[in-house]
Design an enzyme around this catalytic site. Structure first.
Site, PDB file in Angstrom:
ATOM      1  N   TYR A  15     -12.363  -8.980  -9.535  1.00 48.40           N
ATOM      2  CA  TYR A  15     -12.551  -9.421 -10.173  1.00 48.40           C
ATOM      3  C   TYR A  15     -13.475 -10.505 -11.783  1.00 48.40           C
ATOM      4  CZ  TYR A  15     -12.772  -9.438  -4.964  1.00 48.40           C
ATOM      5  OH  TYR A  15     -12.377  -9.783  -4.042  1.00 48.40           O
ATOM      6  N   THR A  91     -15.067   1.710 -12.503  1.00 40.64           N
ATOM      7  CA  THR A  91     -15.577   2.333 -12.218  1.00 40.64           C
ATOM      8  C   THR A  91     -16.849   2.511 -11.117  1.00 40.64           C
ATOM      9  OG1 THR A  91     -17.376   0.420 -13.316  1.00 40.64           O
ATOM     10  CG2 THR A  91     -16.247   2.484 -14.708  1.00 40.64           C
ATOM     11  N   ASN A 224     -38.913  -8.005   0.461  1.00 42.72           N
ATOM     12  CA  ASN A 224     -38.045  -7.339   2.029  1.00 42.72           C
ATOM     13  C   ASN A 224     -39.727  -7.143   2.769  1.00 42.72           C
ATOM     14  OD1 ASN A 224     -36.069  -9.194   2.332  1.00 42.72           O
ATOM     15  ND2 ASN A 224     -34.843  -6.952   1.390  1.00 42.72           N
ATOM     16  N   CYS A 267     -58.912  -2.497  -9.165  1.00 39.62           N
ATOM     17  CA  CYS A 267     -58.411  -3.287  -7.931  1.00 39.62           C
ATOM     18  C   CYS A 267     -56.485  -2.273  -7.728  1.00 39.62           C
ATOM     19  CB  CYS A 267     -58.221  -4.159  -8.933  1.00 39.62           C
ATOM     20  SG  CYS A 267     -59.823  -5.024  -9.177  1.00 39.62           S
TER      21      CYS A 267
HETATM   22  N1  LIG Z   1     -17.514  -6.824  -9.131  1.00 35.40           N
HETATM   23  C1  LIG Z   1     -18.711  -7.682  -9.646  1.00 35.40           C
HETATM   24  O1  LIG Z   1     -19.400  -8.641  -8.579  1.00 35.40           O
HETATM   25  C2  LIG Z   1     -18.602  -6.376 -10.199  1.00 35.40           C
HETATM   26  C3  LIG Z   1     -20.093  -7.666 -11.891  1.00 35.40           C
HETATM   27  C4  LIG Z   1     -20.937  -6.424 -13.068  1.00 35.40           C
HETATM   28  C5  LIG Z   1     -19.686  -5.880 -13.237  1.00 35.40           C
HETATM   29  N2  LIG Z   1     -18.928  -4.887 -12.102  1.00 35.40           N
HETATM   30  C6  LIG Z   1     -18.484  -3.960 -13.388  1.00 35.40           C
HETATM   31  O2  LIG Z   1     -17.207  -4.432 -13.622  1.00 35.40           O
HETATM   32  C7  LIG Z   1     -16.078  -3.690 -13.448  1.00 35.40           C
HETATM   33  C8  LIG Z   1     -15.099  -4.144 -12.561  1.00 35.40           C
HETATM   34  O3  LIG Z   1     -14.914  -5.011 -11.761  1.00 35.40           O
HETATM   35  P1  LIG Z   1     -14.026  -5.590 -10.856  1.00 35.40           P
HETATM   36  O4  LIG Z   1     -14.958  -5.665  -9.646  1.00 35.40           O
HETATM   37  O5  LIG Z   1     -13.364  -6.154 -11.480  1.00 35.40           O
HETATM   38  O6  LIG Z   1     -13.284  -4.017 -10.060  1.00 35.40           O
HETATM   39  P2  LIG Z   1     -11.608  -4.237  -9.815  1.00 35.40           P
HETATM   40  O7  LIG Z   1     -11.280  -3.119  -8.498  1.00 35.40           O
HETATM   41  O8  LIG Z   1     -11.565  -5.196  -8.733  1.00 35.40           O
HETATM   42  O9  LIG Z   1     -10.803  -4.741 -11.059  1.00 35.40           O
HETATM   43  C9  LIG Z   1     -10.413  -3.261 -11.468  1.00 35.40           C
HETATM   44  C10 LIG Z   1      -8.551  -3.404 -11.658  1.00 35.40           C
HETATM   45  O10 LIG Z   1      -8.665  -3.314 -12.840  1.00 35.40           O
HETATM   46  C11 LIG Z   1      -7.076  -2.458 -12.850  1.00 35.40           C
HETATM   47  N3  LIG Z   1      -6.877  -1.364 -13.378  1.00 35.40           N
HETATM   48  C12 LIG Z   1      -7.600  -0.084 -13.297  1.00 35.40           C
HETATM   49  N4  LIG Z   1      -6.434   1.047 -14.143  1.00 35.40           N
HETATM   50  C13 LIG Z   1      -5.791   0.089 -15.007  1.00 35.40           C
HETATM   51  C14 LIG Z   1      -5.686   0.427 -16.713  1.00 35.40           C
HETATM   52  N5  LIG Z   1      -5.083   1.802 -16.817  1.00 35.40           N
HETATM   53  N6  LIG Z   1      -4.350  -1.009 -17.211  1.00 35.40           N
HETATM   54  C15 LIG Z   1      -4.974  -2.210 -16.018  1.00 35.40           C
HETATM   55  N7  LIG Z   1      -5.450  -2.356 -15.467  1.00 35.40           N
HETATM   56  C16 LIG Z   1      -6.526  -1.814 -14.586  1.00 35.40           C
HETATM   57  C17 LIG Z   1      -6.965  -2.265 -11.441  1.00 35.40           C
HETATM   58  O11 LIG Z   1      -5.272  -2.586 -10.926  1.00 35.40           O
HETATM   59  C18 LIG Z   1      -8.111  -3.388 -11.059  1.00 35.40           C
HETATM   60  O12 LIG Z   1      -6.708  -4.496 -10.649  1.00 35.40           O
HETATM   61  C19 LIG Z   1     -16.454  -2.018 -12.944  1.00 35.40           C
HETATM   62  O13 LIG Z   1     -17.119  -1.482 -14.221  1.00 35.40           O
HETATM   63  C20 LIG Z   1     -17.897  -3.227 -12.193  1.00 35.40           C
HETATM   64  O14 LIG Z   1     -19.059  -2.311 -11.875  1.00 35.40           O
HETATM   65  C21 LIG Z   1     -18.593  -5.636 -11.600  1.00 35.40           C
END
Ligand SMILES: NC(=O)c1ccc[n+]([C@@H]2O[C@H](COP(=O)([O-])OP(=O)(O)OC[C@H]3O[C@@H](n4cnc5c(N)ncnc54)[C@H](O)[C@@H]3O)[C@@H](O)[C@H]2O)c1
Length: 436
Positions: A15, A91, A224, A267
């Site tokens: 994502y 992560t 909430n 307060c």
């Molecule tokens: N999803 C959200 O809304 C959001 C918002 C802000 C921050 N984050 C953070 O961003 C990070 C990613 O989240 P996400 O939802 O995109 O995760 P995700 O699981 O959708 O995507 C992670 C991708 O990394 C790939 N990957 C793993 N190891 C790899 C490697 N060695 N080489 C290349 N690709 C590799 C996986 O195949 C996967 O496609 C996380 O730390 C998450 O906490 C997520």
């Protein structure tokens, strides 16, 4: 239009990674996405988004058609020409709630393995959410001895469902690191978005992400709980919160959002106690609101422990009321602090410019005399008296500029419990230094 001369590699096309890759390409950067999942790579190469996110498929299609975006499963290929490598791997939570770093460790190892075959500098920008200290403890050591690699933290704040819009109109851009050039290099990539990036330390950048998410979760839970209590009381919770939000001075503002001393006064403690008590009588659990007073007690305890840890015997406390510019002593946390210090055998003198025992009366006077009957013997009439007597100062109220300078200029060590109200190298700020 000719693309920018920066080559960006985005590791992880989930994502965050896929949205970042497509949006960076739309800013005319040449981007290569890297993912171990061949299906995601093929999807991007075919001009499709690997998952649904409003606006993403159009951006991926356009970027592929304009040769600004490509994708690969090979880390070596991904890193070959990159100036900046964004790390967007997952992560996920471990069973105990800890953050799983196996994807991060692996991708960093892969990049570190191919870096020696490159000549030009590389900035590794961590966009995955990682706990403060991870860049220093996990990422930097992997590049030890590779002086042309810099590491920055560039946390992502976008929300699924509005991710493309959040990237293009970000609420916040944060870049943290020790290498100023690398930090600026990454910050400049966001220049077309018209936001001023916050440039901070590596650990601060990592921490901000957690602070933001904790704040958002707390806001939702607060609304909430107020809604639930309102409903039980036959009050329209939507109207309550809408009205609360109309106050942009104290409520929806930076007010009350600095780490500092415990709250008190006539307060907040009283009204919170009543609210929690009345809710419990209706068998309504409001864990967030119930936790505010215990949380405040913990902050006071940390402050007391910090003062008790001071090497000095004679402690001069600047401030007695629960905040500056008032003589209201009711439920002042300073009074509780003094009781503890005296109980532990510390010698204490206090100066508060607005407190004269002969001038306060009623519940205010009763409160202080009930708590510390001999308070009169501890109160100094002037700041100078306290400064002459004390071996160490403890500041518990915000100080005006003149008094602040007198305090800092007196040569005594100072523990500032208010947090940032005094600025001096000789001043310890409890929230940042004295208490780890
Ligand atoms: N999803 C959200 O809304 C959001 C918002 C802000 C921050 N984050 C953070 O961003 C990070 C990613 O989240 P996400 O939802 O995109 O995760 P995700 O699981 O959708 O995507 C992670 C991708 O990394 C790939 N990957 C793993 N190891 C790899 C490697 N060695 N080489 C290349 N690709 C590799 C996986 O195949 C996967 O496609 C996380 O730390 C998450 O906490 C997520």
């Amino acid at each position: 239009m000719k693309p920018e001369s920066v080559d960006v590699a985005v590791f992880g096309l989930g994502y965050i990674g896929c949205v970042s890759a497509a949006c960076l390409a739309s800013l005319r950067l040449r981007v290569i996405g890297v993912d171990r999942d061949a299906h995601k790579v093929e999807s991007v190469l075919g001009g499709h988004a690997p998952f649904y996110e409003p606006g993403l498929k159009e951006l991926v299609r356009a970027a592929i058609d304009q040769d600004l975006l490509t994708a690969t499963t090979s880390a070596e290929e991904g890193i070959r020409h990159a100036d900046v490598a964004f790390i967007c791997v997952g992560t996920p939570s471990e069973r105990n709630g800890n953050l799983g770093l196996s994807q991060l460790r692996r991708v960093i190892e892969e990049i570190a393995q191919y870096v020696p075959s490159r000549k030009k500098p590389l900035v590794v920008a961590i966009r995955s959410t990682v706990f403060p200290g991870t860049c220093e403890e996990v990422v930097l050591p992997a590049f030890a001895g590779q002086s042309h690699v810099s590491v920055v933290s560039n946390p992502e704040f976008l929300r699924e469902g509005a991710a493309v819009r959040d990237f293009m109109e970000p609420p916040l851009v944060v870049v943290g690191g020790n290498d100023g050039d690398a930090v600026k290099r990454v910050a400049n990539l966001y220049a077309p978005l018209g936001v001023t990036p916050c440039l901070v330390s590596l650990r601060t950048a990592e921490m901000i992400k957690y602070a933001c998410n904790a704040f958002h979760a707390t806001k939702i839970s607060f609304a909430n709980e107020i809604g639930a209590l309102s409903q039980r009381l036959g009050v329209d919770g939507q109207e309550v919160m809408k009205t609360l939000c109309a106050d942009e001075k104290l409520n929806i503002s930076t007010a009350y959002l600095k780490p500092g001393f415990a709250f008190g006064g006539s307060c907040l403690p009283k009204d919170l106690r009543a609210l929690v008590y009345r809710a419990s009588r209706m068998d309504l659990n409001l864990p967030l609101l119930e936790s505010a007073l215990p949380s405040n007690e913990q902050q006071l305890k940390r402050a007391i422990d910090a003062v008790l840890d001071l090497p000095a015997q004679r402690i001069g406390v600047i401030g007695l009321a629960f905040k500056e510019d008032t003589d209201d002593l009711r439920e002042s946390p300073v009074v509780s602090m003094l009781e503890h210090l005296i109980g532990k055998g510390r010698e204490v003198r206090v100066f508060d410019p607005h407190i004269r025992l002969d001038a306060i009366y009623g519940s205010n006077r009763n409160f202080i005399l009930d708590s510390i009957p001999h308070i009169g013997r501890l109160l100094d009439n002037s700041l100078e008296e306290t400064l002459r007597w004390a071996q160490h100062l403890v500041v518990v109220q915000k100080q005006d500029a003149v008094t602040g300078e007198r305090i800092q200029g007196c040569g005594l060590p100072v523990l500032d419990l208010v947090g940032g109200s005094l600025r001096s190298s000789a001043t310890e700020h409890m929230t940042s230094q004295t208490i780890a």
